[in-house]
Motif scaffolding. Structure first.
Motif, PDB file in Angstrom:
ATOM      1  N   LYS A 113       0.816  -1.127  -0.029  1.00  0.00           N
ATOM      2  CA  LYS A 113      -0.109   0.106  -0.285  1.00  0.00           C
ATOM      3  C   LYS A 113       0.819   1.139   0.089  1.00  0.00           C
ATOM      4  O   LYS A 113       1.936   1.322   0.493  1.00  0.00           O
ATOM      5  N   ALA A 114       0.487   2.298  -0.695  1.00  0.00           N
ATOM      6  CA  ALA A 114       1.303   3.486  -0.828  1.00  0.00           C
ATOM      7  C   ALA A 114       0.330   4.918  -0.061  1.00  0.00           C
ATOM      8  O   ALA A 114      -0.801   4.572   0.070  1.00  0.00           O
ATOM      9  N   HIS A 115       1.051   5.783   0.182  1.00  0.00           N
ATOM     10  CA  HIS A 115       0.490   6.930   0.221  1.00  0.00           C
ATOM     11  C   HIS A 115       1.012   8.245  -0.485  1.00  0.00           C
ATOM     12  O   HIS A 115       2.214   8.202  -0.816  1.00  0.00           O
ATOM     13  N   VAL A 116       0.193   9.223  -1.002  1.00  0.00           N
ATOM     14  CA  VAL A 116       0.652  10.149  -1.624  1.00  0.00           C
ATOM     15  C   VAL A 116      -0.132  11.445  -1.100  1.00  0.00           C
ATOM     16  O   VAL A 116      -1.021  11.538  -0.951  1.00  0.00           O
ATOM     17  N   LEU A 117       0.800  12.574  -1.160  1.00  0.00           N
ATOM     18  CA  LEU A 117       0.482  13.862  -1.023  1.00  0.00           C
ATOM     19  C   LEU A 117       1.290  14.863  -1.725  1.00  0.00           C
ATOM     20  O   LEU A 117       2.469  14.935  -1.843  1.00  0.00           O
ATOM     21  N   PHE A 118       0.282  15.807  -2.478  1.00  0.00           N
ATOM     22  CA  PHE A 118       1.006  16.924  -3.066  1.00  0.00           C
ATOM     23  C   PHE A 118       0.420  18.243  -2.430  1.00  0.00           C
ATOM     24  O   PHE A 118      -0.902  18.372  -2.317  1.00  0.00           O
ATOM     25  N   ASP A 119       1.045  19.166  -1.879  1.00  0.00           N
ATOM     26  CA  ASP A 119       0.613  20.334  -1.498  1.00  0.00           C
ATOM     27  C   ASP A 119       0.614  21.820  -2.143  1.00  0.00           C
ATOM     28  O   ASP A 119       0.599  22.662  -1.663  1.00  0.00           O
ATOM     29  N   GLY A 120       0.838  21.155  -3.527  1.00  0.00           N
ATOM     30  CA  GLY A 120       0.976  22.502  -4.465  1.00  0.00           C
ATOM     31  C   GLY A 120       2.413  22.900  -4.866  1.00  0.00           C
ATOM     32  O   GLY A 120       2.750  23.182  -6.011  1.00  0.00           O
ATOM     33  N   SER A 121       3.384  22.351  -4.059  1.00  0.00           N
ATOM     34  CA  SER A 121       4.854  22.480  -4.411  1.00  0.00           C
ATOM     35  C   SER A 121       5.358  21.461  -4.264  1.00  0.00           C
ATOM     36  O   SER A 121       6.756  21.090  -4.885  1.00  0.00           O
ATOM     37  N   THR A 122       5.218  20.611  -2.954  1.00  0.00           N
ATOM     38  CA  THR A 122       6.039  19.147  -2.936  1.00  0.00           C
ATOM     39  C   THR A 122       5.308  18.186  -2.761  1.00  0.00           C
ATOM     40  O   THR A 122       3.971  18.134  -2.651  1.00  0.00           O
ATOM     41  N   TYR A 123       6.068  17.133  -3.063  1.00  0.00           N
ATOM     42  CA  TYR A 123       5.358  15.670  -3.182  1.00  0.00           C
ATOM     43  C   TYR A 123       5.753  14.822  -1.895  1.00  0.00           C
ATOM     44  O   TYR A 123       7.023  14.897  -1.514  1.00  0.00           O
ATOM     45  N   GLU A 124       4.899  14.149  -1.464  1.00  0.00           N
ATOM     46  CA  GLU A 124       5.394  13.362  -0.434  1.00  0.00           C
ATOM     47  C   GLU A 124       4.587  11.836  -0.874  1.00  0.00           C
ATOM     48  O   GLU A 124       3.425  11.740  -1.219  1.00  0.00           O
ATOM     49  N   VAL A 125       5.483  11.003  -1.184  1.00  0.00           N
ATOM     50  CA  VAL A 125       5.141   9.359  -1.369  1.00  0.00           C
ATOM     51  C   VAL A 125       5.430   8.596  -0.432  1.00  0.00           C
ATOM     52  O   VAL A 125       6.781   8.628   0.110  1.00  0.00           O
ATOM     53  N   ALA A 126       4.671   7.645  -0.172  1.00  0.00           N
ATOM     54  CA  ALA A 126       5.253   6.732   1.061  1.00  0.00           C
ATOM     55  C   ALA A 126       4.779   5.304   0.421  1.00  0.00           C
ATOM     56  O   ALA A 126       3.578   4.952   0.197  1.00  0.00           O
ATOM     57  N   PHE A 127       5.686   4.485   0.427  1.00  0.00           N
ATOM     58  CA  PHE A 127       5.419   2.908   0.070  1.00  0.00           C
ATOM     59  C   PHE A 127       6.005   2.105   1.546  1.00  0.00           C
ATOM     60  O   PHE A 127       6.644   2.968   2.320  1.00  0.00           O
ATOM     61  N   PRO A 128       5.584   0.794   1.601  1.00  0.00           N
ATOM     62  CA  PRO A 128       6.089   0.153   2.700  1.00  0.00           C
ATOM     63  C   PRO A 128       7.762   0.409   2.795  1.00  0.00           C
ATOM     64  O   PRO A 128       8.249  -0.186   1.834  1.00  0.00           O
ATOM     65  N   GLY A 129       8.291   1.080   3.675  1.00  0.00           N
ATOM     66  CA  GLY A 129       9.632   1.070   3.818  1.00  0.00           C
ATOM     67  C   GLY A 129      10.401   2.208   3.208  1.00  0.00           C
ATOM     68  O   GLY A 129      11.369   2.409   3.375  1.00  0.00           O
ATOM     69  N   ILE A 130       9.355   3.054   2.819  1.00  0.00           N
ATOM     70  CA  ILE A 130      10.100   3.960   1.660  1.00  0.00           C
ATOM     71  C   ILE A 130       9.170   5.188   1.837  1.00  0.00           C
ATOM     72  O   ILE A 130       7.901   5.298   1.803  1.00  0.00           O
ATOM     73  N   GLU A 131      10.091   6.219   2.287  1.00  0.00           N
ATOM     74  CA  GLU A 131       9.175   7.584   2.300  1.00  0.00           C
ATOM     75  C   GLU A 131      10.092   8.717   1.372  1.00  0.00           C
ATOM     76  O   GLU A 131      11.170   8.717   1.381  1.00  0.00           O
ATOM     77  N   VAL A 132       9.565   9.373   0.541  1.00  0.00           N
ATOM     78  CA  VAL A 132       9.958  10.158  -0.217  1.00  0.00           C
ATOM     79  C   VAL A 132       9.334  11.799  -0.338  1.00  0.00           C
ATOM     80  O   VAL A 132       8.075  11.632  -0.340  1.00  0.00           O
ATOM     81  N   LYS A 133       9.910  12.824  -0.117  1.00  0.00           N
ATOM     82  CA  LYS A 133       9.427  14.092  -0.123  1.00  0.00           C
ATOM     83  C   LYS A 133      10.241  14.975  -1.159  1.00  0.00           C
ATOM     84  O   LYS A 133      11.727  15.033  -1.033  1.00  0.00           O
ATOM     85  N   PHE A 134       9.475  15.445  -2.277  1.00  0.00           N
ATOM     86  CA  PHE A 134      10.502  16.183  -3.203  1.00  0.00           C
ATOM     87  C   PHE A 134       9.717  17.233  -3.928  1.00  0.00           C
ATOM     88  O   PHE A 134       8.592  17.367  -3.731  1.00  0.00           O
TER      89      PHE A 134
END
Length: 991
Positions: A113-134
């Motif tokens: 399962k994954a998680h995605v967040l976009f606040d208009g400028s940054t991206y956050e993606v979360a997979f099991p064991g993986i977290e990315v903000k860019f």
């Protein structure tokens, strides 16, 4: 026309109004937000959808399930990079209309399962064991700024940026990687890995560097249990440091290679610096310490090059280690270079750790080495060890198999491989005490378990006196100056005059000095001239049963069942280099000895030599077969037939001879150094007074030893049923005892009632014999005269053997001489003189010549019997004269005065041949007789006194010292004293 336009405008206005109303309605709806609990769009299932319009759209989805879409999607080739990039661009464009976009849960499959967040400028993606903000933007290049990235399965946190060039179609990036420090019980790491890369999505060029770190624990999670044991051992167990830094690491990867992970080490290179490193090659070894170590990883090999490096006290500058073929089947090679230093202990420990044992201890010398150590690691098997190289030792001392040695230089070459195990040792001027100075070449083959060697001899000297063996080395033949005697002969008069107490002090000093005396003779002495090379080999292939062979000398030694044995197969090979064998004249023979504890030694041997010994049947004893035992305090020796036995204990040597004849002539004429030394006269002949003083002191010393139960230093030889041949005369004795003590030799023998006493003092052999019968003399004279010429009577002999000449006095009484041609011819010549017949006693010649008493002074050399003075007094005939007899030809030359009439002076004037007769001062009428030719065929003639006045006197004086003077000296010197000549007997047991 106006109406038509108006209608169109109206329609447009209505349409615009409708659209505006619709948009307004949508806006109003979106402004207030739309919430949809659940919706299916084909295979996509959306739950909890909420959409709102603010300045931009806000989208919130609680659950987005696309698993059915992914599962049913047929396998397709991966999209092209351009399509991916284009898709990203469209996504960026689409997302630009959103103020915020949240997908709380994206279901990819049942477990992912994954998680995605976009606040208009940054991206956050979360997979099991993986977290990315860019941040992601699209201009001329597609740019990505990584604000936060956690890759939990890889225990990495990352920051950095990446960009994609539309024209070159290459992706470049620069990242900083940090360990997560998320593993319990591991030390926290402050590692920063700086990574730069460039990829066209087919290949990847990667470059890394790090800051300084204190440990490598962060790497442990990357190794599964039991994987890459060699690498793990070197990273975590064998290496310690204060800091490590990767200067640069490079990799060129083929992203399309399916074996990328397996071949990764082949495509990676790296350089690192380690400070204050401590490296262990094995757990049993002390660490190698280096101020700095350069590490280089290249072609699946790790190269370790230290600086300012030491192993214990051993400087290892310019040494290096390489681990090749990292992974399974790794190979370690250590190039060890040792600068000259006192570091043998460290070297030995290093070799012992790899089961290489050098038979060397206490190498107290500067040592240098150039070694190549190889270790081939084999999965689930013992590692294969190899060592090549050399160890150089400069001048110093060491122990080889426990033996203390000195060497001017030694070189040890190692050739250790799984197939063979050899050590080569070359030395120059290797010395063992004062015993040996040799150059050696040894090969130690630990595979065959043998040692082969050659010694180039400079000097070999083994002496019976250990003080010579252990004294400081001398390149020349070493001797110990014989200490002066405890008692100076010139001081004896003063000592004897001071009384008993002073005398006993000097006696005690003399005893102590004698106890310190050691027989000193070289058992072996060899130089490069007499023994240039000596080959040998040691075989230790049989467990607990090693053997050594000195082939050129015929010597073998072995250990078997706990018993050490040594065999000398041929003494002839040792004779040229054995002064001891030459000293005793032993040229041929064998010797074997064995011992279990080096305290009790058993030996057996054969000596072949022309001894001056004979069996009773006259056969020479030329082979002596013997056996014996040697204990810490004694030694016993026996011949196999029991004829000769010996025992040495407490500095007392006792030997027994049974039924053995001894040729004293051969012994006295022997060229054997031992005999010549025993019979050698004193360097300075003592005066009569000095001899008397010496005898007094010796008698007092021997009496002191007996009173205080001090075992004297002596050699005793006892014999029974022996015949001694002296000057070709056989002297048979029932028993005889010889005692060598205090520099003198005493001999006592007996035959029935006859007694023989002899002393050897300062090279002189003094003999005194009493109560010998005529039958005994007949036996002794058999070698000179074939018939028995003596009947009855008693004889005594006093004499001295000096300078190869025997001078003596023979006395006789109540004896008869018969069957003697010289005498018979004298009687016959008297019978032919008519003038003498009237004076002849008719009994003369009927039963031989009867002698009431007689005295003969004589000397015997190797060639002559000299008769200094013959005085015979018979019932009818007196003889007075002298002469000489040659042994080789039996030629005789005698000058005799024969008296046939006694007390008859009143008729002297009636005798017609006055020139032949003379009236002596005792009133005897004598005839001058000259005896010539040989004993077997003598010539007798009556001569004038003037004709025989000097014959054969001149010959006697030329060959023999005045005998009468010598005999008188002997008589005075052999005065009886109270000290018994024979000590108490000793016992000996034949094993």
């Amino acid at each position: 026309m106006i109406k038509t336009i108006s209608k169109k405008m109206f329609r447009l206005m209505v349409l615009g109004g409708v659209l505006g109303t619709l948009l307004l309605g949508v806006w109003l709806v979106l402004k207030s937000g739309i919430s949809i609990p659940s919706i299916h769009l084909g295979k996509v299932h959306i739950e909890g959808l909420y959409l709102k319009l603010d300045n931009k759209f806000v989208l919130d989805v609680k659950r987005l399930d696309i698993s059915a879409l992914l599962n049913s999607k047929p396998k397709k080739a991966p999209p092209r990079i351009d399509d991916v990039v284009q898709g990203i661009k469209y996504s960026i464009l689409a997302l630009s209309y959103f103020q915020k976009l949240t997908v709380q849960e994206i279901v990819l499959n049942a477990s992912t399962k994954a998680h995605v967040l976009f606040d208009g400028s940054t991206y956050e993606v979360a997979f099991p064991g993986i977290e990315v903000k860019f941040l992601l933007e699209n201009s001329q290049q597609l740019r990505l700024k990584l604000l936060h990235c956690i890759l939990a399965p890889y225990h990495i946190r990352a920051l950095g940026h990446a960009s994609y060039d539309n024209h070159s179609k290459q992706l470049s990036f620069a990242l900083e990687l940090f360990p997560l420090n998320d593993v319990p019980h591991l030390r926290k790491s402050k590692l920063i890995v700086r990574a730069q890369g460039l990829s066209d999505f087919s290949t990847l060029a990667l470059k890394l560097s790090t800051n300084e770190i204190r440990h490598l624990d962060f790497l442990r999670p990357y190794f599964s249990q039991g994987s890459h044991p060699v690498v793990q051992a070197w990273l975590f167990d064998n290496i310690e440091f204060s800091s490590v830094r990767i200067d640069t690491a490079k990799a060129m990867l083929d992203l399309k290679d399916k074996q990328l992970l397996k071949t990764l080490l082949d495509r990676v290179s790296a350089q690192a610096i380690v400070k204050d490193a401590r490296v262990r090659f094995q757990s049993k070894l002390a660490p190698i310490v280096a101020k700095e170590v350069a590490l280089e990883l290249k072609d699946r090999a790790l190269i370790i090059a230290p600086k300012n490096v030491f192993y214990e006290t051993m400087p290892l500058e310019n040494s290096r280690v390489q681990i090749s073929n990292l992974g399974k089947g790794s190979y370690l090679s250590a190039d060890i270079k040792i600068a000259p230093s006192l570091s043998f202990k460290s070297t030995k420990k290093l070799l012992q750790a790899y089961n290489i044992t050098l038979p060397i201890e206490k190498f107290n010398t500067l040592l240098s080495a150039d070694l190549l150590l190889g270790v081939q690691f084999i999965p689930k098997a013992h590692a294969l060890i190899s060592v090549q190289g050399s160890i150089i030792a400069q001048q110093g001392t060491f122990l080889l198999y426990g033996t203390p040695l000195f060497t001017q230089q030694a070189s040890i070459a190692l050739d250790i491989t799984p197939e063979h195990n050899n050590v080569f040792v070359d030395t120059l001027h290797t010395r063992y005490h004062n015993i040996a100075d040799v150059d050696t070449r040894l090969m130690l083959d630990f595979t065959q378990k043998r040692i082969f060697g050659t010694m180039g001899v400079h000097k070999l000297q083994i002496n019976t006196n250990n003080a010579i063996n252990i004294q400081p080395f001398s390149p020349h033949r070493s001797t110990i100056k014989k200490p002066p005697p405890a008692i100076n002969i010139t001081h004896l008069p003063n000592i004897l005059a001071q009384g008993k107490q002073v005398l006993e002090q000097y006696i005690l000093a003399s005893i102590k000095a004698q106890n310190k005396e050691v027989f000193s003779q070289d058992v072996i002495y060899a130089t490069s001239t007499t023994l240039p090379n000596l080959e040998f080999n040691l075989d230790f292939s049989t467990p607990h049963a090693p053997s050594i062979n000195l082939g050129s000398l015929g010597v073998e030694g072995r250990l078997k069942e706990g018993v050490y044995s040594l065999e000398v197969k041929d003494l002839r090979k040792l004779f040229p280099i054995s002064p001891l064998l030459r000293y005793f004249g032993i040229k041929k023979g064998t010797l074997s000895a064995s011992t279990a504890d080096f305290k009790n030694i058993e030996f057996v041997g054969i000596i072949k030599h022309a001894f001056p010994l004979y069996h009773r049947d006259g056969k020479r004893l030329d082979t002596l077969s013997f056996l014996g035992t040697c204990k810490p305090d004694s030694m016993e020796i026996f011949t196999h037939d029991g004829a000769i036995m010996g025992k040495i204990k407490d500095k007392q040597k006792i030997f027994f001879f049974n039924d053995i004849n001894f040729n004293l002539d051969e012994f006295l004429d022997s060229k054997i150094p031992f005999v010549k030394e025993l019979l050698a006269p004193s360097a300075h002949r003592l005066t009569k007074a000095q001899i008397r003083d010496e005898n007094v002191f010796i008698r007092a010393k021997q009496s002191y030893e007996k009173r205080h139960h001090i075992t004297p230093i002596s050699t005793i030889i006892s014999a029974s049923n022996i015949t001694i041949t002296l000057k070709s005369f056989p002297l048979s004795l029932e028993n005889i005892r010889l005692i060598m003590r205090d520099g003198q030799v005493s001999i006592d023998g007996a035959y029935h009632h006859a007694m023989l006493n002899a002393d050897i003092i300062h090279g002189d052999v003094i003999i005194k014999a009493n109560n010998f019968s005529g039958d005994y003399l007949n036996l002794a004279l058999q070698s000179v005269i074939s018939k028995n010429i003596i009947g009855g009577g008693l004889y005594s002999l006093t004499g001295i053997y000096r300078d190869q000449v025997f001078n003596g006095e023979l006395r006789m009484q109540n004896t008869t001489i018969k069957n003697f041609k010289v005498l018979q011819n004298i009687v016959n010549i008297i019978n032919t003189i008519p003038s003498l017949i009237v004076f002849r006693n008719p009994r003369l010649g009927a039963h031989g010549y009867e002698i009431a008493k007689g005295r003969v002074l004589f000397g015997v050399s190797a060639d002559y019997l000299g008769l200094e003075h013959i005085q015979l007094s018979g019932t009818t005939l007196d003889v007075d004269g002298n002469g000489i007899i040659a042994f080789s030809t039996k030629k005789v030359d005698l000058s005799l005065d024969i008296s046939t009439i006694k007390g008859f002076s009143n008729v002297i004037n009636k005798i017609p041949i006055v020139n032949y007769l003379i009236l002596g001062n005792r009133g005897k009428i004598s005839t001058h007789v000259q005896v010539g030719k040989t004993l077997d065929n003598p010539s007798i003639k009556v001569t004038l006194a003037k004709d025989i006045a000097q014959a054969p006197f001149k010959i006697l004086r030329r060959i023999f010292t005045p005998i009468d003077i010598i005999i008188e000296e002997i008589k005075k010197g052999l005065a009886d004293h109270d000290t018994p000549r024979l000590p108490e007997g000793s016992t000996l047991h034949n094993p």
